[in-house]
Design a protein around this motif. Sequence first.
Motif, PDB file in Angstrom:
ATOM      1  N   ASN A  65       0.807  -1.222   0.000  1.00  0.00           N
ATOM      2  CA  ASN A  65       0.000   0.000   0.000  1.00  0.00           C
ATOM      3  C   ASN A  65       0.838   1.269   0.000  1.00  0.00           C
ATOM      4  O   ASN A  65       0.296   2.379   0.073  1.00  0.00           O
ATOM      5  CB  ASN A  65      -0.942  -0.004   1.202  1.00  0.00           C
ATOM      6  N   GLY A  66       2.165   1.105  -0.065  1.00  0.00           N
ATOM      7  CA  GLY A  66       3.049   2.254  -0.197  1.00  0.00           C
ATOM      8  C   GLY A  66       3.210   3.094   1.052  1.00  0.00           C
ATOM      9  O   GLY A  66       3.638   4.253   0.972  1.00  0.00           O
ATOM     10  N   VAL A  67       2.906   2.511   2.234  1.00  0.00           N
ATOM     11  CA  VAL A  67       3.025   3.294   3.467  1.00  0.00           C
ATOM     12  C   VAL A  67       4.222   2.848   4.320  1.00  0.00           C
ATOM     13  O   VAL A  67       4.430   3.349   5.417  1.00  0.00           O
ATOM     14  CB  VAL A  67       1.720   3.248   4.292  1.00  0.00           C
ATOM     15  N   LEU A  68       5.003   1.901   3.832  1.00  0.00           N
ATOM     16  CA  LEU A  68       6.240   1.471   4.479  1.00  0.00           C
ATOM     17  C   LEU A  68       7.262   1.222   3.391  1.00  0.00           C
ATOM     18  O   LEU A  68       6.967   0.520   2.410  1.00  0.00           O
ATOM     19  CB  LEU A  68       6.007   0.207   5.318  1.00  0.00           C
ATOM     20  N   ASN A  69       8.436   1.802   3.533  1.00  0.00           N
ATOM     21  CA  ASN A  69       9.476   1.697   2.510  1.00  0.00           C
ATOM     22  C   ASN A  69      10.411   0.526   2.833  1.00  0.00           C
ATOM     23  O   ASN A  69      11.217   0.613   3.762  1.00  0.00           O
ATOM     24  CB  ASN A  69      10.278   3.000   2.446  1.00  0.00           C
ATOM     25  N   PRO A  70      10.333  -0.569   2.062  1.00  0.00           N
ATOM     26  CA  PRO A  70      11.160  -1.737   2.385  1.00  0.00           C
ATOM     27  C   PRO A  70      12.645  -1.512   2.173  1.00  0.00           C
ATOM     28  O   PRO A  70      13.469  -2.213   2.748  1.00  0.00           O
ATOM     29  CB  PRO A  70      10.621  -2.809   1.436  1.00  0.00           C
ATOM     30  N   LYS A  71      12.998  -0.551   1.352  1.00  0.00           N
ATOM     31  CA  LYS A  71      14.406  -0.315   1.022  1.00  0.00           C
ATOM     32  C   LYS A  71      15.060   0.751   1.899  1.00  0.00           C
ATOM     33  O   LYS A  71      16.255   1.032   1.753  1.00  0.00           O
ATOM     34  CB  LYS A  71      14.528   0.085  -0.456  1.00  0.00           C
ATOM     35  N   ALA A  72      14.288   1.326   2.805  1.00  0.00           N
ATOM     36  CA  ALA A  72      14.823   2.402   3.646  1.00  0.00           C
ATOM     37  C   ALA A  72      15.935   1.894   4.558  1.00  0.00           C
ATOM     38  O   ALA A  72      15.891   0.766   5.047  1.00  0.00           O
ATOM     39  CB  ALA A  72      13.706   3.012   4.479  1.00  0.00           C
ATOM     40  N   GLU A  73      16.913   2.737   4.783  1.00  0.00           N
ATOM     41  CA  GLU A  73      17.993   2.448   5.724  1.00  0.00           C
ATOM     42  C   GLU A  73      17.971   3.508   6.821  1.00  0.00           C
ATOM     43  O   GLU A  73      17.852   4.704   6.537  1.00  0.00           O
ATOM     44  CB  GLU A  73      19.347   2.481   5.019  1.00  0.00           C
ATOM     45  N   PRO A  74      18.081   3.104   8.080  1.00  0.00           N
ATOM     46  CA  PRO A  74      18.123   4.091   9.157  1.00  0.00           C
ATOM     47  C   PRO A  74      19.403   4.915   9.095  1.00  0.00           C
ATOM     48  O   PRO A  74      20.466   4.399   8.747  1.00  0.00           O
ATOM     49  CB  PRO A  74      18.070   3.238  10.428  1.00  0.00           C
ATOM     50  N   THR A  75      19.288   6.199   9.403  1.00  0.00           N
ATOM     51  CA  THR A  75      20.454   7.074   9.419  1.00  0.00           C
ATOM     52  C   THR A  75      20.661   7.608  10.838  1.00  0.00           C
ATOM     53  O   THR A  75      19.703   7.952  11.526  1.00  0.00           O
ATOM     54  CB  THR A  75      20.289   8.244   8.446  1.00  0.00           C
ATOM     55  N   LEU A  76      21.919   7.667  11.272  1.00  0.00           N
ATOM     56  CA  LEU A  76      22.244   8.065  12.648  1.00  0.00           C
ATOM     57  C   LEU A  76      22.965   9.402  12.667  1.00  0.00           C
ATOM     58  O   LEU A  76      23.887   9.635  11.885  1.00  0.00           O
ATOM     59  CB  LEU A  76      23.098   6.989  13.312  1.00  0.00           C
ATOM     60  N   THR A  77      22.546  10.267  13.571  1.00  0.00           N
ATOM     61  CA  THR A  77      23.205  11.549  13.814  1.00  0.00           C
ATOM     62  C   THR A  77      23.712  11.565  15.247  1.00  0.00           C
ATOM     63  O   THR A  77      22.937  11.324  16.184  1.00  0.00           O
ATOM     64  CB  THR A  77      22.231  12.719  13.599  1.00  0.00           C
ATOM     65  N   GLN A  78      24.991  11.828  15.442  1.00  0.00           N
ATOM     66  CA  GLN A  78      25.557  11.913  16.785  1.00  0.00           C
ATOM     67  C   GLN A  78      25.292  13.304  17.332  1.00  0.00           C
ATOM     68  O   GLN A  78      25.776  14.297  16.795  1.00  0.00           O
ATOM     69  CB  GLN A  78      27.057  11.621  16.744  1.00  0.00           C
ATOM     70  N   VAL A  79      24.511  13.407  18.385  1.00  0.00           N
ATOM     71  CA  VAL A  79      24.103  14.694  18.943  1.00  0.00           C
ATOM     72  C   VAL A  79      25.125  15.190  19.967  1.00  0.00           C
ATOM     73  O   VAL A  79      25.539  16.354  19.947  1.00  0.00           O
ATOM     74  CB  VAL A  79      22.708  14.588  19.585  1.00  0.00           C
ATOM     75  N   THR A  80      25.525  14.334  20.892  1.00  0.00           N
ATOM     76  CA  THR A  80      26.584  14.599  21.862  1.00  0.00           C
ATOM     77  C   THR A  80      27.375  13.296  21.975  1.00  0.00           C
ATOM     78  O   THR A  80      26.989  12.276  21.391  1.00  0.00           O
ATOM     79  CB  THR A  80      26.038  14.987  23.255  1.00  0.00           C
ATOM     80  N   PRO A  81      28.455  13.251  22.730  1.00  0.00           N
ATOM     81  CA  PRO A  81      29.190  11.987  22.860  1.00  0.00           C
ATOM     82  C   PRO A  81      28.361  10.833  23.423  1.00  0.00           C
ATOM     83  O   PRO A  81      28.692   9.670  23.208  1.00  0.00           O
ATOM     84  CB  PRO A  81      30.344  12.354  23.799  1.00  0.00           C
ATOM     85  N   VAL A  82      27.264  11.144  24.143  1.00  0.00           N
ATOM     86  CA  VAL A  82      26.459  10.068  24.737  1.00  0.00           C
ATOM     87  C   VAL A  82      25.018  10.058  24.233  1.00  0.00           C
ATOM     88  O   VAL A  82      24.185   9.316  24.752  1.00  0.00           O
ATOM     89  CB  VAL A  82      26.464  10.161  26.280  1.00  0.00           C
ATOM     90  N   VAL A  83      24.716  10.856  23.225  1.00  0.00           N
ATOM     91  CA  VAL A  83      23.348  10.936  22.694  1.00  0.00           C
ATOM     92  C   VAL A  83      23.381  10.864  21.176  1.00  0.00           C
ATOM     93  O   VAL A  83      24.162  11.557  20.527  1.00  0.00           O
ATOM     94  CB  VAL A  83      22.642  12.240  23.123  1.00  0.00           C
ATOM     95  N   ALA A  84      22.514  10.025  20.619  1.00  0.00           N
ATOM     96  CA  ALA A  84      22.379   9.913  19.165  1.00  0.00           C
ATOM     97  C   ALA A  84      20.900   9.939  18.785  1.00  0.00           C
ATOM     98  O   ALA A  84      20.027   9.638  19.610  1.00  0.00           O
ATOM     99  CB  ALA A  84      23.026   8.631  18.659  1.00  0.00           C
ATOM    100  N   GLN A  85      20.648  10.320  17.555  1.00  0.00           N
ATOM    101  CA  GLN A  85      19.292  10.234  17.021  1.00  0.00           C
ATOM    102  C   GLN A  85      19.322   9.410  15.752  1.00  0.00           C
ATOM    103  O   GLN A  85      20.207   9.566  14.905  1.00  0.00           O
ATOM    104  CB  GLN A  85      18.691  11.609  16.724  1.00  0.00           C
ATOM    105  N   VAL A  86      18.362   8.516  15.625  1.00  0.00           N
ATOM    106  CA  VAL A  86      18.218   7.683  14.434  1.00  0.00           C
ATOM    107  C   VAL A  86      16.932   8.065  13.717  1.00  0.00           C
ATOM    108  O   VAL A  86      15.874   8.174  14.341  1.00  0.00           O
ATOM    109  CB  VAL A  86      18.187   6.182  14.805  1.00  0.00           C
ATOM    110  N   ASP A  87      17.036   8.285  12.417  1.00  0.00           N
ATOM    111  CA  ASP A  87      15.862   8.506  11.571  1.00  0.00           C
ATOM    112  C   ASP A  87      15.571   7.194  10.858  1.00  0.00           C
ATOM    113  O   ASP A  87      16.408   6.695  10.101  1.00  0.00           O
ATOM    114  CB  ASP A  87      16.139   9.624  10.563  1.00  0.00           C
ATOM    115  N   GLY A  88      14.405   6.624  11.128  1.00  0.00           N
ATOM    116  CA  GLY A  88      14.039   5.357  10.502  1.00  0.00           C
ATOM    117  C   GLY A  88      13.670   5.487   9.047  1.00  0.00           C
ATOM    118  O   GLY A  88      13.561   4.476   8.345  1.00  0.00           O
ATOM    119  N   ASN A  89      13.436   6.715   8.583  1.00  0.00           N
ATOM    120  CA  ASN A  89      13.128   6.977   7.167  1.00  0.00           C
ATOM    121  C   ASN A  89      11.953   6.145   6.662  1.00  0.00           C
ATOM    122  O   ASN A  89      11.913   5.743   5.496  1.00  0.00           O
ATOM    123  CB  ASN A  89      14.372   6.751   6.303  1.00  0.00           C
ATOM    124  N   ASN A  90      10.995   5.881   7.567  1.00  0.00           N
ATOM    125  CA  ASN A  90       9.791   5.112   7.250  1.00  0.00           C
ATOM    126  C   ASN A  90      10.090   3.702   6.755  1.00  0.00           C
ATOM    127  O   ASN A  90       9.358   3.136   5.958  1.00  0.00           O
ATOM    128  CB  ASN A  90       8.901   5.839   6.225  1.00  0.00           C
TER     129      ASN A  90
END
Length: 357
Positions: A65-90
């Motif tokens: 139905n096109g509401v979940l991307n099977p080919k998406a790869e999560p991307t990580l951003t390092q916010v501080t030395p002990v904190v990160a954010q991951v974007d699941g990119n749907n």
Amino acid sequence: MAEHAPRIIVRHRDAQAFVGALLEATGVSTENAGIVARALVQADLRGVESHGINRVPSYLARIRNGVLNPKAEPTLTQVTPVVAQVDGNNGFGFPAAHRAMEAATTMAQTFGIGMAAVKHSNHFGMSAWLVRQAINAGMISLVFTNSSPALPAWGAKTKLMGVSPIACGAPGGDRSAPFILDMAPSVAARGKIYQALRRGEKIPRDWALDEHGRRTDDPEEALGGVMLPMGGHKGSALAIMMDVFSGVLSGSAFAGGVTGPYDMSGPGDVGHFIVAIKPDLFMSLDDFRQRMDVLYQRVVGSDKMEGVDRIYFPGEIEQLTEERRLREGIPFVQAEIDALNAEAERLGVAKIGRTVL
């Protein structure tokens, strides 16, 4: 469906290979397909069938139905030395959460603690598999997620908060099982109602209300109504807490904005919150493990109430179930196997094997 309906036994390796093949046929990378398959099969092994491989048809429907991307790869951003954010990119929630826990445990190895928030994700199944990922890395962990509306705020009658699991864990000692807590703030996980619907079974009448606010044992009516929070206002507050940490803080959907895994109307936009903590921050690792042994022994060795044969540590029943199913296989009913094999036929993948118990 009768309770004594025959079960079809599937070896865990066969189930894992089958799910991996289905996912790869839709465009999921081999690595990500393996992460998803292992997590789903781990749920079935631990007896949490509501979050096992029977979830696959709904995931594949979301892809179609096109509401979940099977080919998406999560991307990580390092916010501080002990904190990160991951974007699941749907994409699938499993690789996004896996990447977040991997980052959290790596940070914790160096700094003692690591934290990762995940946004734009999807359902990641049973939270305990992430807790075990941390335990395998020698870490204590917290794993939070939000989910689609299912519970009312206490005193209300409409769905707003998700049945969002609260999970945490710690390594055990030499004579103790690891501590693994994975529970929903509702009387029962919503996945168990979907499972009852698939199997043609009734549910306990204290799990949910129908659309008219009446208790029901019909899973279809329950899914059209609301789940009941455990402990009344306490369960409702825990569900709101999950939304604060997983939705508001992460930058993902919140306040009823998450789309569920059975809803084809749009991306899930689920948020997760993950923390890993090194267990030897305040004492040696040997001391920590010995203290976990003492805690375990005192819990399971407590004086038993009438009618109780054994006291279990949190997560121990699931561990024992896994040990048995690794030997004996995972039981499914025919309707579940048929649904999975219908997906295999659609995708040109070899069907899953059948051995009637």
